[in-house]
Design a protein around this motif. Structure first.
Motif, PDB file in Angstrom:
ATOM      1  N   ALA A 149       5.097  -6.010  -6.311  1.00  0.00           N
ATOM      2  CA  ALA A 149       3.728  -6.255  -5.864  1.00  0.00           C
ATOM      3  C   ALA A 149       3.517  -7.759  -5.640  1.00  0.00           C
ATOM      4  CB  ALA A 149       2.728  -5.730  -6.894  1.00  0.00           C
ATOM      5  N   HIS A 150       4.116  -8.571  -6.514  1.00  0.00           N
ATOM      6  CA  HIS A 150       4.015 -10.027  -6.365  1.00  0.00           C
ATOM      7  C   HIS A 150       4.675 -10.472  -5.059  1.00  0.00           C
ATOM      8  CE1 HIS A 150       3.783 -14.186  -8.232  1.00  0.00           C
ATOM      9  NE2 HIS A 150       4.530 -14.382  -7.156  1.00  0.00           N
ATOM     10  N   LEU A 151       5.850  -9.928  -4.756  1.00  0.00           N
ATOM     11  CA  LEU A 151       6.549 -10.313  -3.523  1.00  0.00           C
ATOM     12  C   LEU A 151       5.756  -9.890  -2.290  1.00  0.00           C
ATOM     13  CD1 LEU A 151      10.365  -9.677  -4.160  1.00  0.00           C
ATOM     14  CD2 LEU A 151       8.921 -11.597  -4.821  1.00  0.00           C
ATOM     15  N   LEU A 152       5.164  -8.703  -2.343  1.00  0.00           N
ATOM     16  CA  LEU A 152       4.376  -8.223  -1.203  1.00  0.00           C
ATOM     17  C   LEU A 152       3.114  -9.058  -1.020  1.00  0.00           C
ATOM     18  CD1 LEU A 152       4.767  -4.387  -1.796  1.00  0.00           C
ATOM     19  CD2 LEU A 152       5.631  -5.654   0.179  1.00  0.00           C
ATOM     20  N   HIS A 153       2.453  -9.366  -2.128  1.00  0.00           N
ATOM     21  CA  HIS A 153       1.234 -10.169  -2.050  1.00  0.00           C
ATOM     22  C   HIS A 153       1.529 -11.555  -1.499  1.00  0.00           C
ATOM     23  CE1 HIS A 153      -1.181 -13.353  -4.201  1.00  0.00           C
ATOM     24  NE2 HIS A 153      -2.093 -12.778  -3.452  1.00  0.00           N
ATOM     25  N   SER A 154       2.694 -12.087  -1.833  1.00  0.00           N
ATOM     26  CA  SER A 154       3.090 -13.422  -1.370  1.00  0.00           C
ATOM     27  C   SER A 154       3.624 -13.403   0.056  1.00  0.00           C
ATOM     28  CB  SER A 154       4.176 -14.001  -2.292  1.00  0.00           C
ATOM     29  OG  SER A 154       3.769 -13.970  -3.645  1.00  0.00           O
ATOM     30  N   ASP A 155       3.720 -12.199   0.642  1.00  0.00           N
ATOM     31  CA  ASP A 155       4.335 -12.021   1.964  1.00  0.00           C
ATOM     32  C   ASP A 155       5.766 -12.548   1.980  1.00  0.00           C
ATOM     33  OD1 ASP A 155       2.350 -10.642   3.394  1.00  0.00           O
ATOM     34  OD2 ASP A 155       1.218 -12.484   3.715  1.00  0.00           O
ATOM     35  N   ALA A 156       6.385 -12.554   0.815  1.00  0.00           N
ATOM     36  CA  ALA A 156       7.789 -12.924   0.716  1.00  0.00           C
ATOM     37  C   ALA A 156       8.669 -11.729   1.087  1.00  0.00           C
ATOM     38  CB  ALA A 156       8.116 -13.388  -0.700  1.00  0.00           C
ATOM     39  N   LEU A 157       8.122 -10.548   0.889  1.00  0.00           N
ATOM     40  CA  LEU A 157       8.818  -9.306   1.207  1.00  0.00           C
ATOM     41  C   LEU A 157       8.056  -8.621   2.329  1.00  0.00           C
ATOM     42  CD1 LEU A 157      11.254  -7.662   0.067  1.00  0.00           C
ATOM     43  CD2 LEU A 157       9.590  -6.350  -1.259  1.00  0.00           C
ATOM     44  N   PRO A 158       8.743  -8.156   3.379  1.00  0.00           N
ATOM     45  CA  PRO A 158       8.024  -7.503   4.488  1.00  0.00           C
ATOM     46  C   PRO A 158       7.402  -6.183   4.042  1.00  0.00           C
ATOM     47  CG  PRO A 158      10.402  -7.237   4.744  1.00  0.00           C
ATOM     48  CD  PRO A 158      10.204  -8.198   3.602  1.00  0.00           C
ATOM     49  N   TRP A 159       6.209  -5.914   4.514  1.00  0.00           N
ATOM     50  CA  TRP A 159       5.508  -4.686   4.125  1.00  0.00           C
ATOM     51  C   TRP A 159       6.153  -3.438   4.716  1.00  0.00           C
ATOM     52  CZ3 TRP A 159       0.259  -4.131   1.839  1.00  0.00           C
ATOM     53  CH2 TRP A 159      -0.094  -5.269   1.101  1.00  0.00           C
ATOM     54  N   THR A 160       7.110  -3.631   5.585  1.00  0.00           N
ATOM     55  CA  THR A 160       7.832  -2.488   6.158  1.00  0.00           C
ATOM     56  C   THR A 160       8.607  -1.714   5.088  1.00  0.00           C
ATOM     57  OG1 THR A 160       9.614  -4.029   6.758  1.00  0.00           O
ATOM     58  CG2 THR A 160       8.040  -3.428   8.491  1.00  0.00           C
ATOM     59  N   VAL A 161       8.832  -2.333   3.914  1.00  0.00           N
ATOM     60  CA  VAL A 161       9.547  -1.608   2.850  1.00  0.00           C
ATOM     61  C   VAL A 161       8.723  -0.415   2.362  1.00  0.00           C
ATOM     62  CG1 VAL A 161      10.814  -3.651   2.075  1.00  0.00           C
ATOM     63  CG2 VAL A 161       8.616  -3.071   0.991  1.00  0.00           C
ATOM     64  N   LEU A 162       7.407  -0.450   2.602  1.00  0.00           N
ATOM     65  CA  LEU A 162       6.542   0.630   2.124  1.00  0.00           C
ATOM     66  C   LEU A 162       6.725   1.918   2.912  1.00  0.00           C
ATOM     67  CD1 LEU A 162       3.212  -1.299   1.373  1.00  0.00           C
ATOM     68  CD2 LEU A 162       5.065  -0.692  -0.195  1.00  0.00           C
ATOM     69  N   GLU A 163       7.474   1.857   4.024  1.00  0.00           N
ATOM     70  CA  GLU A 163       7.715   3.085   4.776  1.00  0.00           C
ATOM     71  C   GLU A 163       8.618   4.043   3.987  1.00  0.00           C
ATOM     72  OE1 GLU A 163       9.623   2.153   8.440  1.00  0.00           O
ATOM     73  OE2 GLU A 163      11.234   0.985   7.492  1.00  0.00           O
ATOM     74  N   LEU A 164       9.238   3.546   2.924  1.00  0.00           N
ATOM     75  CA  LEU A 164      10.053   4.412   2.057  1.00  0.00           C
ATOM     76  C   LEU A 164       9.178   5.331   1.204  1.00  0.00           C
ATOM     77  CD1 LEU A 164      12.653   1.800   0.744  1.00  0.00           C
ATOM     78  CD2 LEU A 164      13.063   3.581   2.450  1.00  0.00           C
ATOM     79  N   LEU A 165       7.922   4.963   1.000  1.00  0.00           N
ATOM     80  CA  LEU A 165       7.038   5.731   0.114  1.00  0.00           C
ATOM     81  C   LEU A 165       6.390   6.886   0.863  1.00  0.00           C
ATOM     82  CD1 LEU A 165       5.229   2.799  -1.748  1.00  0.00           C
ATOM     83  CD2 LEU A 165       7.503   3.757  -2.145  1.00  0.00           C
ATOM     84  N   ARG A 166       6.573   8.087   0.343  1.00  0.00           N
ATOM     85  CA  ARG A 166       5.941   9.280   0.921  1.00  0.00           C
ATOM     86  C   ARG A 166       5.103   9.937  -0.174  1.00  0.00           C
ATOM     87  NH1 ARG A 166       6.943  11.157   5.602  1.00  0.00           N
ATOM     88  NH2 ARG A 166       6.420  13.282   4.937  1.00  0.00           N
ATOM     89  N   LEU A 167       3.797   9.863   0.002  1.00  0.00           N
ATOM     90  CA  LEU A 167       2.872  10.326  -1.029  1.00  0.00           C
ATOM     91  C   LEU A 167       2.504  11.792  -0.810  1.00  0.00           C
ATOM     92  CD1 LEU A 167       1.304   9.678  -3.524  1.00  0.00           C
ATOM     93  CD2 LEU A 167      -0.471   8.624  -2.127  1.00  0.00           C
ATOM     94  N   THR A 168       3.446  12.670  -1.124  1.00  0.00           N
ATOM     95  CA  THR A 168       3.191  14.106  -1.094  1.00  0.00           C
ATOM     96  C   THR A 168       3.703  14.698  -2.398  1.00  0.00           C
ATOM     97  OG1 THR A 168       5.327  14.746  -0.124  1.00  0.00           O
ATOM     98  CG2 THR A 168       3.581  14.120   1.405  1.00  0.00           C
ATOM     99  N   GLU A 169       3.232  15.880  -2.713  1.00  0.00           N
ATOM    100  CA  GLU A 169       3.660  16.528  -3.959  1.00  0.00           C
ATOM    101  C   GLU A 169       5.155  16.810  -3.941  1.00  0.00           C
ATOM    102  OE1 GLU A 169       2.171  20.171  -6.890  1.00  0.00           O
ATOM    103  OE2 GLU A 169       1.462  20.064  -4.818  1.00  0.00           O
TER     104      GLU A 169
END
Length: 278
Positions: free
Chosen positions: A135-155
């Motif tokens: 979360a720190h890396l994302l907030h700092s824009d040190a890590l690209p937010w494209t990594v969040l495409e790995l997250l799939r919020l389904t049961e």
């Protein structure tokens, strides 16, 4: 002569302990003992530094073979996860390293994927520290937010561990940005394909699951788009069902009219035959 030169070059590379080449980048093979020594050096550097700037300065001086950048990422995460509580020190190191060179950004993006796919192996405290680190890396824009495409919020696509990871990650981002700013970032149309897994719209069941998840962790404000989509989907389904019912009623009415016409025709034919006989 060219063949002899190539053979000599290959022999020299082998003698130097070089492994496979990827493009122009030669990845040096390390023995198990070499890796142990490298990890020990990284660990001691991280743990003995007085501050994150000193740590980054020393880490960048380590003779890290190309292709083994992930070793630094993994050791930093290992140190971070083993703390009783999350220490911002590790996030500052990770963010600074990522901003120094794109290769570190790529390495931490790879580490994010590896950590997420094996998150079920971590106990809750380690899981919390890892989530806060990213979360720190994302907030700092040190890590690209494209990594969040790995997250799939389904049961079907989550476990209790991955949901805890997402909960902590998203709550930390909300604390950093504020709910309104975070919602604006997630609503960016250019990033919609990246966040599609976090805000599923493929079927109403997944949409309701995501809405309930965000609401339960206090981030219901992020679900306005999902709620609107669900409302429109339900209205569309209701309209389709009403249309289907009307079409069925019309079909039955047409069938009944056809049967009545056939009966009338049959009766008329029978009456005509009787008159002819008389």
């Amino acid at each position: 002569d060219e063949d002899e030169g190539d053979a000599a070059a290959i022999a020299a590379a082998a003698a130097a302990g070089a492994g496979a080449a990827v493009g122009d980048q030669v990845i040096q093979d390390l023995t198990e003992q070499d890796l142990i020594n490298l990890r020990r050096t990284i660990y001691l550097t991280i743990m003995s530094s007085a501050g994150f700037e000193e740590s980054v300065h020393k880490l960048m001086k380590i003779n890290l073979p190309k292709g083994h950048e992930i070793e630094l990422c993994n050791m930093l995460l290992e140190c971070c996860s083993n703390e009783r509580t999350y220490l911002r020190y590790y996030g500052l190191i990770g963010a600074r390293v990522c901003l120094l060179d794109k290769r570190w950004e790529h390495s931490f993006a790879r580490a994010f994927g590896e950590q997420y796919h094996t998150i079920h192996r971590l106990e809750t405290n380690k899981l919390r520290n890892v989530a806060k680190f990213f979360a720190h890396l994302l907030h700092s824009d040190a890590l690209p937010w494209t990594v969040l495409e790995l997250l799939r919020l389904t049961e079907a696509d989550t476990t209790s561990s991955s949901r805890i990871f997402m909960k902590i990650l998203l709550q930390e981002l909300s604390d950093f940005f504020g709910l309104k700013s975070l919602a604006a970032r997630f609503s960016d149309p250019l990033m919609a394909p990246v966040f599609a897994g976090l805000f599923p719209t493929e079927n109403p069941r997944d949409t309701r699951f995501a809405i309930n998840f965000f609401t339960s962790i206090g981030l219901g404000g992020l679900t306005d788009g999902l709620r609107q989509h669900l409302k429109e989907t339900q209205a569309r389904i209701k309209k389709q069902m009403e249309l289907a019912v009307r079409e069925e009623q019309m079909r039955r009415a047409a069938a009944e009219d056809s049967d009545s016409s056939s009966s009338s025709s049959s009766s008329s034919s029978s009456g005509s035959d009787s008159d002819s006989s008389s």
